[in-house]
Write a protein that holds these residues in place. Structure first.
Motif, PDB file in Angstrom:
ATOM      1  N   GLN A 170      -5.958  -9.026 -10.476  1.00  0.00           N
ATOM      2  CA  GLN A 170      -7.321  -8.451 -10.454  1.00  0.00           C
ATOM      3  C   GLN A 170      -7.409  -7.276 -11.466  1.00  0.00           C
ATOM      4  OE1 GLN A 170      -9.884  -9.543  -9.229  1.00  0.00           O
ATOM      5  NE2 GLN A 170      -9.704 -10.383  -7.083  1.00  0.00           N
ATOM      6  N   ILE A 171      -6.287  -6.341 -11.595  1.00  0.00           N
ATOM      7  CA  ILE A 171      -6.326  -5.328 -12.400  1.00  0.00           C
ATOM      8  C   ILE A 171      -6.668  -5.150 -13.642  1.00  0.00           C
ATOM      9  CG2 ILE A 171      -4.719  -4.214 -10.845  1.00  0.00           C
ATOM     10  CD1 ILE A 171      -2.595  -4.493 -13.045  1.00  0.00           C
ATOM     11  N   TRP A 184      -7.500  -3.430  -2.744  1.00  0.00           N
ATOM     12  CA  TRP A 184      -8.362  -3.683  -4.020  1.00  0.00           C
ATOM     13  C   TRP A 184      -9.907  -4.103  -3.213  1.00  0.00           C
ATOM     14  CZ3 TRP A 184      -7.767  -2.981  -9.058  1.00  0.00           C
ATOM     15  CH2 TRP A 184      -8.653  -3.663  -9.845  1.00  0.00           C
ATOM     16  N   ARG A 214     -10.569   2.476 -11.131  1.00  0.00           N
ATOM     17  CA  ARG A 214      -9.437   2.170 -10.273  1.00  0.00           C
ATOM     18  C   ARG A 214      -8.108   2.332 -10.979  1.00  0.00           C
ATOM     19  NH1 ARG A 214     -11.240  -2.351  -6.646  1.00  0.00           N
ATOM     20  NH2 ARG A 214     -13.204  -3.080  -7.457  1.00  0.00           N
ATOM     21  N   LEU A 215      -8.024   3.149 -11.864  1.00  0.00           N
ATOM     22  CA  LEU A 215      -6.591   3.205 -12.562  1.00  0.00           C
ATOM     23  C   LEU A 215      -5.642   3.804 -11.849  1.00  0.00           C
ATOM     24  CD1 LEU A 215      -5.419   2.353 -15.291  1.00  0.00           C
ATOM     25  CD2 LEU A 215      -5.936   4.702 -16.339  1.00  0.00           C
ATOM     26  N   SER A 227      -5.775   4.173  -8.433  1.00  0.00           N
ATOM     27  CA  SER A 227      -5.765   3.880  -7.088  1.00  0.00           C
ATOM     28  C   SER A 227      -4.676   3.216  -6.889  1.00  0.00           C
ATOM     29  CB  SER A 227      -6.887   2.769  -7.001  1.00  0.00           C
ATOM     30  OG  SER A 227      -6.683   1.618  -7.299  1.00  0.00           O
ATOM     31  N   TYR A 260      -4.158  -0.437  -7.368  1.00  0.00           N
ATOM     32  CA  TYR A 260      -3.724  -0.612  -8.823  1.00  0.00           C
ATOM     33  C   TYR A 260      -2.258  -0.548  -9.223  1.00  0.00           C
ATOM     34  CZ  TYR A 260      -4.447  -0.859 -14.124  1.00  0.00           C
ATOM     35  OH  TYR A 260      -4.356  -1.188 -15.193  1.00  0.00           O
ATOM     36  N   GLN A 261      -1.786   0.507  -8.351  1.00  0.00           N
ATOM     37  CA  GLN A 261      -0.286   0.773  -8.541  1.00  0.00           C
ATOM     38  C   GLN A 261       0.470  -0.348  -8.005  1.00  0.00           C
ATOM     39  OE1 GLN A 261      -0.057   4.457  -6.848  1.00  0.00           O
ATOM     40  NE2 GLN A 261      -1.094   5.539  -8.490  1.00  0.00           N
ATOM     41  N   GLY A 293      -0.062  -3.476  -9.927  1.00  0.00           N
ATOM     42  CA  GLY A 293       0.610  -3.280 -11.278  1.00  0.00           C
ATOM     43  C   GLY A 293       2.156  -3.459 -11.200  1.00  0.00           C
TER      44      GLY A 293
END
Length: 312
Positions: A116-117, A247, A258-259, A261, A264-265, A268
Motif C-alpha cells: 500500500q505505501i 492503514w 502518511r510518510l 505514520s 507506513y513504518q 515499510g
C-alpha cells in the motif's frame, strides 16, 4: 538524444531535493530549484535559480518553459496531489526527460502493491506513461531506485542500528539482505541519469552503495566500535496484517501525508525484511555496475557516524 543542461528540481527544499540540487550544480547543470514556499537564502545554493509554485498547471507551465528535464524530489503526498498537473505541463512544455518521484525501495516489484505505501508513486507512474503514450510524445522518464538512506537515518534514530545504545535491531532471522545508499546517492544518480539519458530511457535504474543483512551489519558495527553490541529481536509475524489494518484506519480518519505514520513504518519495515526478498529489498543483482562500495568503505563511513553521535 539531445544534451540535457537545464533542469528543474521539484521539492528542492526537502531532504531529497537539497542534495540533488547541489550535485547537479557541481556537475555543471543549469538548475531551477522549486518548492511550495520560499527557500531560506542562507541555506540555499546561490548557483541555482529559486522559484515557488502552487503546483497548478499554469504555475508549472511557467516553471517548465524552456527547460530540458525535471527531477521530482517531493514526498509521496505531493505525488498523489500533483502528479497529473506535472505530467500534463511537462508534456505541453516539451520536456525531454523526467526523473519520477521514487528514490526509495523497488516500486516496480511485482508484489509491491501488497504494501500500500507506494500507491501514490504507482499511480503517478501509470498516469505519466499513459499520458506520454496518448500524446505520442518523445519525452522519456527514469525511476531511480536506491533503497533506504542509512547515513541519513542513523543520526535521526530511525535506522535499525542505534549508536547511542549500541543496539542493532534484528528483524526476523536477520539474514535478509538490504540494498541501501547514502543520501548523496540521490544526487549522484540524478547526475548520472541526466548526463547519459539514453542509457536510462523509460525504465527503473537501480543504484546502491551497499547490500547487507542486519547480521552482517552487527558484525561490522562491533568491529568498528571494538566492543560487543546489544541486539533486539523483532518478529515479522503479523506485522504486515497489523500495518494494513492501521492503514485502513488512517484512511477512515482522513490521513493524507502518511510518510511518518505508524502504518507506513510497519509496512515499510515488513517490505524490507520479509525473508524471501518478495519485495526486492535486495536488488544487488539489478544494480548498475560500478556503484557498489566495499566493506572497508562501509566500516569507515560507519566509524565517522559513530564518532559524530558520541560527540553530541
Amino acid at each position: 538524444m539531445s544534451t540535457i543542461r537545464k533542469v528543474v528540481v521539484l521539492g528542492a527544499s526537502g531532504n531529497v531535493g537539497r542534495p540533488i540540487v547541489g550535485a547537479l550544480i557541481a556537475s555543471g547543470f543549469d538548475v531551477t530549484a522549486v518548492s511550495r514556499s520560499t527557500i531560506n537564502s542562507s541555506t540555499s545554493n546561490l548557483s541555482a535559480k529559486y522559484l515557488t509554485t502552487d503546483y497548478s498547471y499554469s504555475s508549472l507551465s511557467d516553471v517548465f518553459k524552456n527547460q530540458d528535464a525535471i527531477v521530482c524530489a517531493y514526498n509521496p503526498a505531493a505525488a498523489a496531489a500533483h502528479h497529473k498537473a506535472i505530467a500534463v505541463a511537462a508534456l505541453a512544455c516539451g520536456i525531454k526527460h523526467l526523473i519520477t518521484p521514487d528514490f526509495s525501495s523497488d516500486t516496480f516489484n511485482a508484489h509491491v502493491d501488497e504494501l500500500q505505501i507506494f500507491e501514490p508513486k504507482r499511480k503517478a507512474q501509470r498516469y505519466l506513461e499513459r499520458k506520454i503514450q496518448d500524446a505520442g510524445s518523445s519525452m522519456h522518464w527514469t525511476a531511480i531506485i536506491c533503497g533506504p538512506f542509512w547515513d541519513w537515518a542513523i543520526p535521526r534514530g530511525i535506522f535499525w542500528l542505534d549508536p547511542k545504545s549500541r543496539t542493532v535491531t534484528i528483524f526476523g532471522s536477520g539474514n535478509q539482505r538490504i540494498s541501501m545508499s547514502g543520501i548523496s546517492m540521490v544526487g549522484r544518480a540524478s547526475v548520472e541519469v541526466l548526463s547519459r539519458p539514453e542509457k536510462y530511457v523509460n525504465r527503473p535504474a537501480y543504484f546502491a552503495d551497499y547490500t547487507i543483512s542486519n547480521n552482517q551489519l552487527l558484525a561490522i558495527a562491533e568491529e568498528v566500535a571494538k566492543e560487543k553490541w546489544n541486539t533486539r529481536s523483532v518478529s515479522l509475524g503479523g506485522l504486515r496484517e497489523e500495518g494494513l489494518k492501521q492503514w485502513d484506519e488512517d484512511t477512515k480518519n482522513g490521513v493524507h501525508d502518511r510518510l511518518n505514520s505508524t502504518a507506513y513504518q510497519m509496512l515499510g519495515t515488513y517490505g524490507l525484511f520479509e525473508g524471501d526478498n518478495r519485495y526486492t529489498a535486495d536488488f544487488g543483482d539489478k544494480a548498475e555496475a560500478g556503484w557498489q562500495k566495499g566493506v572497508y568503505e562501509l566500516e569507515e563511513e560507519l566509524r565517522v557516524l559513530l564518532e559524530q553521535k558520541e560527540h553530541r
